[in-house]
Design an enzyme around this catalytic site. Structure first.
Site, PDB file in Angstrom:
ATOM      1  N   LYS A   1     -27.862  18.305  12.078  1.00 36.48           N
ATOM      2  CA  LYS A   1     -27.478  17.407  13.168  1.00 36.48           C
ATOM      3  C   LYS A   1     -26.748  18.196  14.241  1.00 36.48           C
ATOM      4  O   LYS A   1     -25.919  19.050  13.946  1.00 36.48           O
ATOM      5  CB  LYS A   1     -26.592  16.301  12.593  1.00 36.48           C
ATOM      6  CG  LYS A   1     -26.003  15.326  13.594  1.00 36.48           C
ATOM      7  CD  LYS A   1     -25.189  14.273  12.852  1.00 36.48           C
ATOM      8  CE  LYS A   1     -24.380  13.390  13.805  1.00 36.48           C
ATOM      9  NZ  LYS A   1     -23.585  12.370  13.077  1.00 36.48           N
TER      10      LYS A   1
ATOM     11  N   LYS B   1     -31.381  15.729  13.496  1.00 40.89           N
ATOM     12  CA  LYS B   1     -30.733  14.584  14.135  1.00 40.89           C
ATOM     13  C   LYS B   1     -30.074  15.018  15.429  1.00 40.89           C
ATOM     14  O   LYS B   1     -29.226  15.916  15.444  1.00 40.89           O
ATOM     15  CB  LYS B   1     -29.698  13.958  13.193  1.00 40.89           C
ATOM     16  CG  LYS B   1     -28.948  12.762  13.798  1.00 40.89           C
ATOM     17  CD  LYS B   1     -28.057  12.103  12.756  1.00 40.89           C
ATOM     18  CE  LYS B   1     -27.168  11.019  13.362  1.00 40.89           C
ATOM     19  NZ  LYS B   1     -26.314  10.362  12.351  1.00 40.89           N
TER      20      LYS B   1
ATOM     21  N   ASP C   1     -22.801  12.351   6.681  1.00 39.68           N
ATOM     22  CA  ASP C   1     -22.861  13.255   7.830  1.00 39.68           C
ATOM     23  C   ASP C   1     -21.624  14.156   7.782  1.00 39.68           C
ATOM     24  O   ASP C   1     -20.517  13.726   8.105  1.00 39.68           O
ATOM     25  CB  ASP C   1     -22.903  12.465   9.134  1.00 39.68           C
ATOM     26  CG  ASP C   1     -24.248  11.777   9.366  1.00 39.68           C
ATOM     27  OD1 ASP C   1     -24.901  11.419   8.370  1.00 39.68           O
ATOM     28  OD2 ASP C   1     -24.623  11.587  10.542  1.00 39.68           O
TER      29      ASP C   1
END
Length: 252
Positions: free
Chosen positions: A172, A204, A107
């Site tokens: 995300k 996400k 991430d």
């Protein structure tokens, strides 16, 4: 059980399998991380991933192995986190080390402040560099655009498009470390950007999704934009620490 409770129970059962169960506090301990891993299996199946700081990758790997969850639950970690201010070279080194340690998912925080200042080149270069390493290491790349800090629809759209152009596997919303994290409005912009790109990219929602009813809203939004069959762990995740308990409560 009322009709609403029954509907929320169905949401909860689906959402549990979409969770990146997350603990990202500076003072985290190995025992806390082990306890996090022990929450990964539920009566309706396992979460999608455990997301921790890089120094705990080995701890997660060992605990998931002990629990026989090593093939079911991915290990995720964060890079350029939380402010997005590291150099491309540092990011490359950190991703290489994380994958070597056992991470399956990265991430990465986009250098969103540079983007806000008008510098798109660094953002695109960083995502491309990260993707190249993730490809070599067979890792999934999730790019955090920090939508709450970007604020404006145009910037959220631009950041999403840069992440997708650079090779992100997921876009995300947030780090969970700023005042405004995931919102439905920002999520709509990101999901629309993914749809319009016609690329195989996931989404996400991270930070601020705390109840089953809130999870339901995000799932409905994704299904509305991307189609009912799109919402699977391969395309949709919740980054959450407290959501799991609420989902389990909705099942009881």
């Amino acid at each position: 059980m009322t009709m609403n409770e029954a509907a929320l129970a169905l949401v909860a059962e689906q959402a549990i399998g979409l969770i990146d169960l997350t603990r990202l506090d500076e003072d985290d301990t190995e025992q806390q991380i082990r306890e996090l891993c022990q929450q990964a299996i539920t009566p309706v199946g396992s979460v999608a991933a455990i997301c921790v700081y890089p120094r705990f990758i080995d701890t997660v790997a060992k605990e998931l192995g002990r629990l026989n969850l090593g093939q079911q639950v991915a290990i995720a970690t964060v890079v350029n986190f939380p402010h997005g201010e590291h150099s491309v070279e540092q990011v490359e080194q950190d991703i290489t080390a994380a994958i070597a340690a056992g991470a399956h998912e990265i991430d990465l925080v986009l250098p969103y402040r540079q983007l806000m200042a008008g510098n798109t080149d660094t953002a695109l270069t960083m995502v491309k560099a990260a993707k190249a390493i993730c490809i070599k290491g067979s890792a999934c790349l999730k790019v955090i655009i920090e939508s709450g800090e970007l604020g404006h629809v145009s910037l959220i759209r631009q950041a999403s498009e840069l992440a997708i152009a650079g090779g992100a596997d997921f876009v995300k919303t947030s780090t969970g470390k700023v005042a405004i994290n995931a919102t439905l409005a920002a999520s709509e912009v990101i999901l629309t950007s993914i749809r319009d790109s016609q690329k195989d990219v996931g989404f996400k929602a991270a930070g601020g999704v705390r109840t089953t009813a809130e999870a339901q809203q995000y799932l409905q939004l994704a299904k509305q934009i991307m189609g009912p069959n799109w919402v699977t762990p391969a395309h949709f995740r919740f980054g959450a620490s407290s959501l799991l308990a609420q989902l389990l409560n909705s099942l009881s």
